[in-house]
Write an enzyme that holds these catalytic residues in place. Sequence first.
Site, PDB file in Angstrom:
ATOM      1  N   ARG A  88      29.868  47.851  33.170  1.00 63.69           N
ATOM      2  CA  ARG A  88      29.923  46.509  33.765  1.00 63.69           C
ATOM      3  C   ARG A  88      29.938  46.749  35.262  1.00 63.69           C
ATOM      4  O   ARG A  88      30.940  47.155  35.818  1.00 63.69           O
ATOM      5  CB  ARG A  88      31.173  45.773  33.292  1.00 63.69           C
ATOM      6  CG  ARG A  88      31.211  44.342  33.783  1.00 63.69           C
ATOM      7  CD  ARG A  88      32.466  43.617  33.309  1.00 63.69           C
ATOM      8  NE  ARG A  88      32.455  43.367  31.887  1.00 63.69           N
ATOM      9  CZ  ARG A  88      33.510  43.563  31.081  1.00 63.69           C
ATOM     10  NH1 ARG A  88      34.649  44.033  31.554  1.00 63.69           N
ATOM     11  NH2 ARG A  88      33.432  43.286  29.794  1.00 63.69           N
ATOM     12  N   PRO A  89      28.810  46.519  35.940  1.00 60.26           N
ATOM     13  CA  PRO A  89      28.574  47.069  37.284  1.00 60.26           C
ATOM     14  C   PRO A  89      29.315  46.406  38.444  1.00 60.26           C
ATOM     15  O   PRO A  89      28.720  45.827  39.345  1.00 60.26           O
ATOM     16  CB  PRO A  89      27.062  46.905  37.435  1.00 60.26           C
ATOM     17  CG  PRO A  89      26.745  45.688  36.625  1.00 60.26           C
ATOM     18  CD  PRO A  89      27.671  45.755  35.444  1.00 60.26           C
ATOM     19  N   CYS A  90      30.630  46.573  38.481  1.00 62.54           N
ATOM     20  CA  CYS A  90      31.398  46.045  39.605  1.00 62.54           C
ATOM     21  C   CYS A  90      31.103  46.803  40.898  1.00 62.54           C
ATOM     22  O   CYS A  90      31.367  46.294  41.986  1.00 62.54           O
ATOM     23  CB  CYS A  90      32.885  46.046  39.287  1.00 62.54           C
ATOM     24  SG  CYS A  90      33.553  47.639  38.807  1.00 62.54           S
ATOM     25  N   HIS A  91      30.509  48.002  40.781  1.00 64.78           N
ATOM     26  CA  HIS A  91      30.157  48.766  41.976  1.00 64.78           C
ATOM     27  C   HIS A  91      29.065  48.074  42.788  1.00 64.78           C
ATOM     28  O   HIS A  91      28.863  48.406  43.950  1.00 64.78           O
ATOM     29  CB  HIS A  91      29.715  50.188  41.605  1.00 64.78           C
ATOM     30  CG  HIS A  91      28.557  50.244  40.672  1.00 64.78           C
ATOM     31  ND1 HIS A  91      28.709  50.155  39.295  1.00 64.78           N
ATOM     32  CD2 HIS A  91      27.228  50.362  40.904  1.00 64.78           C
ATOM     33  CE1 HIS A  91      27.511  50.236  38.727  1.00 64.78           C
ATOM     34  NE2 HIS A  91      26.601  50.367  39.680  1.00 64.78           N
TER      35      HIS A  91
END
Length: 177
Positions: A144-147
């Site tokens: 889950r690409p919070c970056h």
Amino acid sequence: MTTTVYARVESPLGELLLVGETVADGPEAAGAGGVAGVRLRSLSMPGQKGGAAVQDGWRHAPGAFAEVARQLEAYFAGRSTRFDVPLAEGAGTEFQRRVWASLESIPYGSTVSYGEVAARVGSSGAGVRAVGTAIGRNPLLVVRPCHRVIGADGALRGYAGGLERKKLLLGIEGGAG
């Protein structure tokens, strides 16, 4: 009845801890993305703020995560731009789940600001801080690409796995970093 299972996989970010839930029976037992009966609940990095730690009663089951490990390897090698693994449901508050769903819509190689995420979930203005807190509690780093969320000024801000890892992930994706 569910059982918590875990495995560790090597990555450019260090050893990742994968935690999942097995599904005993019913239509969900078949799973999706080739991971029969296991739903990913957490992906943590060494030293991660709020990361998972193996608990008594969890079962070590590396084979259960073979497809997740394959997809992570392809992602880190630049051969894949998305993940298709079944995720465990029920984690987080309703607000956190809205924020996390918004993260999943950020395209590979793109970045958005915390303010943009706040606007997407109807929490602009003072809600940006709440959005940042929800992003910081994302239990599924990388998947889950919070970056992909950065400061309004383009600066890298906050990442539970550390800013160097955020920079590395954005570099893999060819985004800001």
